[in-house]
Design a protein around this motif. Structure first.
Motif, PDB file in Angstrom:
ATOM      1  N   ARG A  38      94.545 -62.809 100.348  1.00 30.92           N
ATOM      2  CA  ARG A  38      93.920 -62.309  99.112  1.00 30.92           C
ATOM      3  C   ARG A  38      92.398 -62.252  99.209  1.00 30.92           C
ATOM      4  O   ARG A  38      91.679 -62.848  98.419  1.00 30.92           O
ATOM      5  N   HIS A  39      91.916 -61.545 100.183  1.00 31.53           N
ATOM      6  CA  HIS A  39      90.487 -61.278 100.339  1.00 31.53           C
ATOM      7  C   HIS A  39      89.962 -60.622  99.064  1.00 31.53           C
ATOM      8  O   HIS A  39      90.682 -59.867  98.392  1.00 31.53           O
ATOM      9  N   ILE A  40      88.731 -60.884  98.693  1.00 28.01           N
ATOM     10  CA  ILE A  40      88.163 -60.344  97.452  1.00 28.01           C
ATOM     11  C   ILE A  40      88.245 -58.817  97.389  1.00 28.01           C
ATOM     12  O   ILE A  40      88.468 -58.236  96.335  1.00 28.01           O
ATOM     13  N   LEU A  41      88.088 -58.155  98.534  1.00 27.00           N
ATOM     14  CA  LEU A  41      88.183 -56.692  98.526  1.00 27.00           C
ATOM     15  C   LEU A  41      89.583 -56.228  98.142  1.00 27.00           C
ATOM     16  O   LEU A  41      89.745 -55.226  97.454  1.00 27.00           O
ATOM     17  N   ASP A  42      90.597 -56.952  98.579  1.00 29.20           N
ATOM     18  CA  ASP A  42      91.977 -56.616  98.205  1.00 29.20           C
ATOM     19  C   ASP A  42      92.250 -57.037  96.760  1.00 29.20           C
ATOM     20  O   ASP A  42      92.715 -56.245  95.944  1.00 29.20           O
ATOM     21  N   LYS A  43      91.924 -58.269  96.466  1.00 32.85           N
ATOM     22  CA  LYS A  43      92.240 -58.837  95.159  1.00 32.85           C
ATOM     23  C   LYS A  43      91.553 -58.109  94.006  1.00 32.85           C
ATOM     24  O   LYS A  43      92.179 -57.770  93.004  1.00 32.85           O
ATOM     25  N   ASP A  44      90.275 -57.845  94.135  1.00 31.70           N
ATOM     26  CA  ASP A  44      89.515 -57.265  93.026  1.00 31.70           C
ATOM     27  C   ASP A  44      89.383 -55.747  93.080  1.00 31.70           C
ATOM     28  O   ASP A  44      89.176 -55.108  92.048  1.00 31.70           O
ATOM     29  N   TYR A  45      89.481 -55.176  94.281  1.00 30.98           N
ATOM     30  CA  TYR A  45      89.222 -53.737  94.414  1.00 30.98           C
ATOM     31  C   TYR A  45      90.342 -52.959  95.095  1.00 30.98           C
ATOM     32  O   TYR A  45      90.181 -51.790  95.404  1.00 30.98           O
ATOM     33  N   HIS A  46      91.455 -53.636  95.372  1.00 24.42           N
ATOM     34  CA  HIS A  46      92.653 -52.990  95.918  1.00 24.42           C
ATOM     35  C   HIS A  46      92.426 -52.346  97.285  1.00 24.42           C
ATOM     36  O   HIS A  46      93.034 -51.332  97.609  1.00 24.42           O
ATOM     37  N   ILE A  47      91.549 -52.923  98.076  1.00 29.60           N
ATOM     38  CA  ILE A  47      91.253 -52.405  99.409  1.00 29.60           C
ATOM     39  C   ILE A  47      92.275 -52.972 100.395  1.00 29.60           C
ATOM     40  O   ILE A  47      92.514 -54.170 100.434  1.00 29.60           O
TER      41      ILE A  47
END
Length: 143
Positions: A38-47
């Motif tokens: 759950r990296h911040i880019l995935d978690k918050d920005y769906h990357i």
């Protein structure tokens, strides 16, 4: 099909997506963000992925690979609400990607996947330019 099988299909598509990226871009490296970490880019920005180009520029992308059985629909879907009853906002409201790789695979099970039947690279900025002209109520009604 189960959620586990959906994940397996997505995993089977990754080498094909990587191959596609390497045909389009001068790739130095590809980083994928796992759902477990759950990296911040995935978690918050769906990357889902970061492409680093030979010149150091980084491009952020989302990916969706669907089974062959869905290829006839020829649709592109971005989650408007995670839950339409509570109106919890979906990825639509916080797109952080610069591109979206969306495609249909040539099989319905991960073990049989060898290629894409159809695959599209969607430029998110252009997509958002189109959507900003639509009232939110109209977009909501289509979910």
């Amino acid at each position: 099909m189960s959620w586990k099988e959906d994940i397996e299909i997505a995993e089977a598509a990754k080498p094909l997506q990587d191959e596609l990226y390497k045909k389009i871009f001068p790739i130095k490296g590809i980083t994928r963000f796992s759902k477990e970490d759950r990296h911040i880019l995935d978690k918050d920005y769906h990357i889902d992925t970061e492409l680093e180009l030979d010149n150091g520029i980084k491009l952020l992308g989302q990916e969706k690979a669907l089974r062959q059985e869905f290829a006839g629909y020829n649709t592109f879907t971005i989650e408007f609400y995670q839950n339409r009853h509570t109106k919890e906002k979906g990825e639509f409201f916080n797109l952080g990607a610069q591109f979206y790789c969306h495609g249909y695979l040539n099989a319905n099970t991960a073990k049989d996947v060898t290629d894409f039947i159809k695959v599209y690279i969607i430029k998110i900025f252009d997509f958002l330019e189109y959507l900003k002209k639509k009232p939110i109520e109209e977009l909501e009604a289509k979910t």
